[in-house]
Design a protein around this motif. Structure first.
Motif, PDB file in Angstrom:
ATOM      1  N   CYS A 137       5.785   3.002 -15.938  1.00  0.00           N
ATOM      2  CA  CYS A 137       5.172   3.056 -14.607  1.00  0.00           C
ATOM      3  C   CYS A 137       3.879   3.847 -14.690  1.00  0.00           C
ATOM      4  CB  CYS A 137       6.140   3.708 -13.611  1.00  0.00           C
ATOM      5  SG  CYS A 137       5.479   3.896 -11.952  1.00  0.00           S
ATOM      6  N   GLU A 138       2.757   3.184 -14.439  1.00  0.00           N
ATOM      7  CA  GLU A 138       1.467   3.884 -14.439  1.00  0.00           C
ATOM      8  C   GLU A 138       1.096   4.236 -13.006  1.00  0.00           C
ATOM      9  OE1 GLU A 138      -1.623   1.904 -16.501  1.00  0.00           O
ATOM     10  OE2 GLU A 138      -0.432   1.543 -18.323  1.00  0.00           O
ATOM     11  N   ILE A 139       1.017   5.518 -12.742  1.00  0.00           N
ATOM     12  CA  ILE A 139       0.757   6.004 -11.383  1.00  0.00           C
ATOM     13  C   ILE A 139      -0.693   6.472 -11.287  1.00  0.00           C
ATOM     14  CG2 ILE A 139       1.463   7.654  -9.602  1.00  0.00           C
ATOM     15  CD1 ILE A 139       4.195   7.785 -10.980  1.00  0.00           C
ATOM     16  N   ASP A 140      -1.457   5.837 -10.396  1.00  0.00           N
ATOM     17  CA  ASP A 140      -2.870   6.198 -10.224  1.00  0.00           C
ATOM     18  C   ASP A 140      -3.009   7.657  -9.797  1.00  0.00           C
ATOM     19  OD1 ASP A 140      -3.630   3.676 -10.850  1.00  0.00           O
ATOM     20  OD2 ASP A 140      -3.865   2.996  -8.769  1.00  0.00           O
ATOM     21  N   ASP A 141      -4.083   8.293 -10.248  1.00  0.00           N
ATOM     22  CA  ASP A 141      -4.323   9.685  -9.917  1.00  0.00           C
ATOM     23  C   ASP A 141      -4.489   9.879  -8.414  1.00  0.00           C
ATOM     24  OD1 ASP A 141      -4.630  12.357 -11.003  1.00  0.00           O
ATOM     25  OD2 ASP A 141      -6.710  12.264 -10.319  1.00  0.00           O
ATOM     26  N   GLU A 142      -5.001   8.851  -7.726  1.00  0.00           N
ATOM     27  CA  GLU A 142      -5.165   8.946  -6.269  1.00  0.00           C
ATOM     28  C   GLU A 142      -3.810   9.156  -5.583  1.00  0.00           C
ATOM     29  OE1 GLU A 142      -6.527   6.654  -8.136  1.00  0.00           O
ATOM     30  OE2 GLU A 142      -8.630   6.321  -7.592  1.00  0.00           O
ATOM     31  N   ILE A 143      -2.772   8.486  -6.120  1.00  0.00           N
ATOM     32  CA  ILE A 143      -1.435   8.623  -5.540  1.00  0.00           C
ATOM     33  C   ILE A 143      -0.904  10.030  -5.771  1.00  0.00           C
ATOM     34  CG2 ILE A 143       0.929   7.722  -5.553  1.00  0.00           C
ATOM     35  CD1 ILE A 143      -0.171   5.076  -6.579  1.00  0.00           C
ATOM     36  N   VAL A 144      -1.143  10.559  -6.974  1.00  0.00           N
ATOM     37  CA  VAL A 144      -0.676  11.907  -7.304  1.00  0.00           C
ATOM     38  C   VAL A 144      -1.356  12.936  -6.401  1.00  0.00           C
ATOM     39  CG1 VAL A 144      -0.504  13.661  -9.120  1.00  0.00           C
ATOM     40  CG2 VAL A 144      -0.224  11.236  -9.696  1.00  0.00           C
ATOM     41  N   ILE A 145      -2.665  12.803  -6.231  1.00  0.00           N
ATOM     42  CA  ILE A 145      -3.404  13.738  -5.379  1.00  0.00           C
ATOM     43  C   ILE A 145      -2.913  13.650  -3.931  1.00  0.00           C
ATOM     44  CG2 ILE A 145      -5.676  14.261  -4.407  1.00  0.00           C
ATOM     45  CD1 ILE A 145      -6.887  13.367  -7.089  1.00  0.00           C
TER      46      ILE A 145
ATOM     47  N   PRO B 292       0.845  -1.207   0.000  1.00  0.00           N
ATOM     48  CA  PRO B 292       0.000   0.000   0.000  1.00  0.00           C
ATOM     49  C   PRO B 292       0.876   1.252   0.000  1.00  0.00           C
ATOM     50  CG  PRO B 292      -0.681  -1.547   1.706  1.00  0.00           C
ATOM     51  CD  PRO B 292       0.644  -2.015   1.204  1.00  0.00           C
ATOM     52  N   VAL B 293       0.441   2.295  -0.731  1.00  0.00           N
ATOM     53  CA  VAL B 293       1.239   3.509  -0.806  1.00  0.00           C
ATOM     54  C   VAL B 293       0.515   4.732  -0.241  1.00  0.00           C
ATOM     55  CG1 VAL B 293       2.728   2.818  -2.704  1.00  0.00           C
ATOM     56  CG2 VAL B 293       0.493   3.799  -3.210  1.00  0.00           C
ATOM     57  N   ILE B 294      -0.810   4.679  -0.105  1.00  0.00           N
ATOM     58  CA  ILE B 294      -1.550   5.784   0.498  1.00  0.00           C
ATOM     59  C   ILE B 294      -2.583   5.217   1.461  1.00  0.00           C
ATOM     60  CG2 ILE B 294      -1.238   7.294  -1.496  1.00  0.00           C
ATOM     61  CD1 ILE B 294      -4.085   6.697  -2.327  1.00  0.00           C
ATOM     62  N   GLN B 295      -3.167   6.100   2.258  1.00  0.00           N
ATOM     63  CA  GLN B 295      -4.185   5.660   3.208  1.00  0.00           C
ATOM     64  C   GLN B 295      -5.362   5.030   2.459  1.00  0.00           C
ATOM     65  OE1 GLN B 295      -4.293   5.515   6.375  1.00  0.00           O
ATOM     66  NE2 GLN B 295      -2.825   6.971   7.218  1.00  0.00           N
TER      67      GLN B 295
ATOM     68  N   LYS C 298     -10.692   0.217   0.012  1.00  0.00           N
ATOM     69  CA  LYS C 298      -9.988   0.363  -1.262  1.00  0.00           C
ATOM     70  C   LYS C 298      -8.532   0.669  -0.944  1.00  0.00           C
ATOM     71  CE  LYS C 298      -9.702   2.890  -5.604  1.00  0.00           C
ATOM     72  NZ  LYS C 298     -10.193   4.020  -6.433  1.00  0.00           N
ATOM     73  N   ILE C 299      -7.674  -0.263  -1.303  1.00  0.00           N
ATOM     74  CA  ILE C 299      -6.247  -0.129  -1.003  1.00  0.00           C
ATOM     75  C   ILE C 299      -5.496   0.127  -2.307  1.00  0.00           C
ATOM     76  CG2 ILE C 299      -4.212  -1.264  -0.048  1.00  0.00           C
ATOM     77  CD1 ILE C 299      -6.123  -2.929   1.678  1.00  0.00           C
ATOM     78  N   THR C 300      -4.857   1.295  -2.392  1.00  0.00           N
ATOM     79  CA  THR C 300      -4.069   1.646  -3.577  1.00  0.00           C
ATOM     80  C   THR C 300      -2.644   1.173  -3.366  1.00  0.00           C
ATOM     81  OG1 THR C 300      -5.440   3.607  -3.915  1.00  0.00           O
ATOM     82  CG2 THR C 300      -3.351   3.524  -5.098  1.00  0.00           C
ATOM     83  N   THR C 301      -2.186   0.313  -4.256  1.00  0.00           N
ATOM     84  CA  THR C 301      -0.867  -0.298  -4.086  1.00  0.00           C
ATOM     85  C   THR C 301       0.171   0.371  -4.982  1.00  0.00           C
ATOM     86  OG1 THR C 301      -1.434  -1.947  -5.739  1.00  0.00           O
ATOM     87  CG2 THR C 301      -1.811  -2.527  -3.438  1.00  0.00           C
ATOM     88  N   LYS C 302       1.412   0.143  -4.630  1.00  0.00           N
ATOM     89  CA  LYS C 302       2.534   0.696  -5.388  1.00  0.00           C
ATOM     90  C   LYS C 302       2.493   0.161  -6.821  1.00  0.00           C
ATOM     91  CE  LYS C 302       7.601   0.702  -5.457  1.00  0.00           C
ATOM     92  NZ  LYS C 302       8.818   0.225  -4.774  1.00  0.00           N
ATOM     93  N   PRO C 303       2.660   1.049  -7.806  1.00  0.00           N
ATOM     94  CA  PRO C 303       2.602   0.599  -9.204  1.00  0.00           C
ATOM     95  C   PRO C 303       3.807  -0.247  -9.590  1.00  0.00           C
ATOM     96  CG  PRO C 303       3.246   2.905  -9.086  1.00  0.00           C
ATOM     97  CD  PRO C 303       2.883   2.504  -7.696  1.00  0.00           C
ATOM     98  N   GLU C 304       3.636  -1.067 -10.598  1.00  0.00           N
ATOM     99  CA  GLU C 304       4.754  -1.831 -11.147  1.00  0.00           C
ATOM    100  C   GLU C 304       5.712  -0.864 -11.838  1.00  0.00           C
ATOM    101  OE1 GLU C 304       5.471  -5.101 -10.990  1.00  0.00           O
ATOM    102  OE2 GLU C 304       3.767  -5.375  -9.626  1.00  0.00           O
ATOM    103  N   VAL C 305       6.994  -1.075 -11.634  1.00  0.00           N
ATOM    104  CA  VAL C 305       8.008  -0.183 -12.200  1.00  0.00           C
ATOM    105  C   VAL C 305       8.993  -0.980 -13.038  1.00  0.00           C
ATOM    106  CG1 VAL C 305       9.834   1.493 -11.695  1.00  0.00           C
ATOM    107  CG2 VAL C 305       7.813   1.374 -10.220  1.00  0.00           C
ATOM    108  N   ASN C 306       9.127  -0.578 -14.293  1.00  0.00           N
ATOM    109  CA  ASN C 306      10.149  -1.143 -15.179  1.00  0.00           C
ATOM    110  C   ASN C 306      11.079   0.000 -15.562  1.00  0.00           C
ATOM    111  OD1 ASN C 306      11.700  -2.452 -17.050  1.00  0.00           O
ATOM    112  ND2 ASN C 306      10.037  -2.907 -18.483  1.00  0.00           N
ATOM    113  N   VAL C 307      12.271   0.017 -14.932  1.00  0.00           N
ATOM    114  CA  VAL C 307      13.140   1.199 -15.072  1.00  0.00           C
ATOM    115  C   VAL C 307      13.795   1.302 -16.444  1.00  0.00           C
ATOM    116  CG1 VAL C 307      13.640   1.495 -12.634  1.00  0.00           C
ATOM    117  CG2 VAL C 307      15.042  -0.061 -13.975  1.00  0.00           C
ATOM    118  N   LYS C 308      13.991   0.158 -17.119  1.00  0.00           N
ATOM    119  CA  LYS C 308      14.626   0.159 -18.450  1.00  0.00           C
ATOM    120  C   LYS C 308      15.992   0.849 -18.404  1.00  0.00           C
ATOM    121  CE  LYS C 308      10.756  -0.688 -21.507  1.00  0.00           C
ATOM    122  NZ  LYS C 308      10.130  -0.341 -22.798  1.00  0.00           N
TER     123      LYS C 308
END
Length: 335
Positions: free
Chosen positions: A216-224, A2-5, A23-33
């Motif tokens: 890396c797709e970052i949910d808008d909830e995480i950005v907010i 989980p990354v946010i409340q 509703k638990i928002t989890t850390k996105p998958e990251v492919n650094v390339k």
């Protein structure tokens, strides 16, 4: 992870119990390339003589004194004057002043006014026959002929300090004895400042390039959530200046929602950088020992004249320093 409340909703309530939905928002998958060999170079830093002279001019300006002078008004002097303007023999609004400090050559007044004061002495009175510019803001004066009755009460001139040993000692520059030594020191300080800025820009460019390669797709909830965290930090800083959230929002004529929305781009950039660096730390198996973290804390304590305990607390614990050193290693690896 989980990354946010989490958010909590009540789905159902009856005699048998209550059903919640989390509703638990989890850390996105990251492919650094690609994050190595980015072919980005730091900018070369040079300091010009003009930059040194500009800084020297600022220093002299700060310590230039205004002193009363005898004689007559000259260009660059400050004339302390009484004046009153008349149109067709009648005084007009806004055309009067007493003990007004006017820098000759500043073009504060209409053309001819300041020039007309040159050569006057203290106590002199003079009528200045002038014409307001055609494009003057007040229509009743634009293009009109007027007379200003002026009296000079005092004349001041700027005295620029001598760049001698006494001046340097007054500024606490015991290691400086000559203008040349001062210029050398200024050049070094300017170079250091420009190098720090260039390094900052270099790291930003590396991170921007690497995150553009990253998947890396970052949910808008995480950005907010990140933007709101930035907002809270900002308001915390304002509180140290005695400015409450209510006062700030009222003064800036805005709302929390507007500020948070404005911060979203910067929040997204910070999140991308964070996910990238964490992924590099994991990929490269970067480790930092407690001994290295404690050594860095000790150096910071000496540098800022603080206790090691205070430094540790201000950072949020030794783990925060450990993480910071890992991030630095990740950035060094990119560089």
């Amino acid at each position: 992870e989980p990354v946010i409340q989490p958010t909590i909703d009540i789905k159902n309530i009856d005699e048998s119990g209550v059903e919640f939905v989390f509703k638990i928002t989890t850390k996105p998958e990251v492919n650094v390339k690609k994050y190595k060999g980015l072919k980005i170079k730091p900018e070369k830093v040079e300091v010009t003589d003009d930059e040194v002279n500009h800084e020297l001019g600022h220093l002299l300006e700060r310590y230039t004194e205004l002193v009363t002078k005898d004689g007559k008004v000259e260009n660059g002097d400050i004339a302390i004057i009484d004046f009153e303007g008349f149109k067709d023999g009648v005084a007009f609004d806004g055309g009067k002043g007493e003990n007004y400090s006017l820098e000759i050559g500043s073009h504060t007044f209409i053309p001819g006014f300041e020039e007309g004061l040159v050569g006057m002495a203290v106590g002199d009175e003079k009528d200045l026959n002038l014409t307001f510019p055609e494009n003057y803001g007040a229509e009743d004066l634009a293009g009109k002929e007027v007379v200003f009755k002026v009296t000079v009460n005092e004349i001041k001139t700027r005295v620029v300090p001598e760049l001698d040993k006494e001046f340097f000692e007054d500024l606490g520059m015991e290691d400086i004895n000559t203008k040349e030594e001062l210029e050398t020191k200024m050049k070094e300080e300017i170079k250091t400042e420009k190098e720090e800025k260039a390094e900052h820009n270099y790291i930003d460019a590396l991170l921007e390039k690497a995150t553009s390669n990253m998947e890396c797709e970052i949910d808008d909830e995480i950005v907010i959530y990140e933007a709101e965290s930035m907002y809270n930090d900002f308001m915390h800083q304002m509180s140290h200046q005695g400015i409450t959230e209510e006062i700030y929002l009222q003064y800036a004529n805005t709302t929390k929602e507007d500020i948070v929305n404005h911060m979203k781009d910067e929040a997204l950039r910070r999140l991308k950088n964070s996910y990238l660096l964490n992924a590099i730390i994991k990929e490269e198996k970067i480790e930092v020992s407690d001994e290295d973290a404690k050594k860095e804390i000790k150096e910071l304590a000496i540098k800022h004249n603080m206790t090691e305990e205070d430094v540790t607390n201000s950072l949020g614990g030794i783990d925060a320093m450990t993480y910071d050193l890992k991030v630095r290693k990740a950035i060094d690896l990119m560089k």
